[in-house]
Design a protein around this motif. Structure first.
Motif: not given
Length: 96
Positions: A74-86
């Protein structure tokens, strides 16, 4: 036991609601089929190039009807748009 704030608790409840509302995600957290077994935090041990290795899978789903085993992470991020930086921040690229 860990004490969390009301704001954190509200976020957890919202995440739970979102998981339960998504038919694609729900099957990774709750047993929705009697022929599917879900295991979480599953350690795996193996040898690679004469080295002993260990991995910790977030989970596996075992479908006894289809005779399949599906590991998942599982992967988490605050926003799907921020996934590359996460991906960079949390080192997700290492799992590629």
């Amino acid at each position: 036991m860990t004490i969390i704030s009301k704001d954190e608790y509200d976020i957890v409840l919202k995440c739970k609601e979102l998981i339960e509302a998504n038919e694609f995600v729900l099957g990774y957290f709750l047993k929705t089929d009697p022929l599917v077994e879900i295991m979480h935090q599953v350690p795996i041990y193996f040898r690679y190039m004469d080295e002993d290795c260990k991995g910790l899978l977030d989970g596996i789903r075992i479908n006894h009807l289809d005779k399949t085993i599906e590991p998942f992470d599982l992967k988490t991020t605050k926003s799907v748009y921020g996934f590359p930086s996460a991906m960079l921040e949390y080192g997700y690229y290492r799992q590629c």
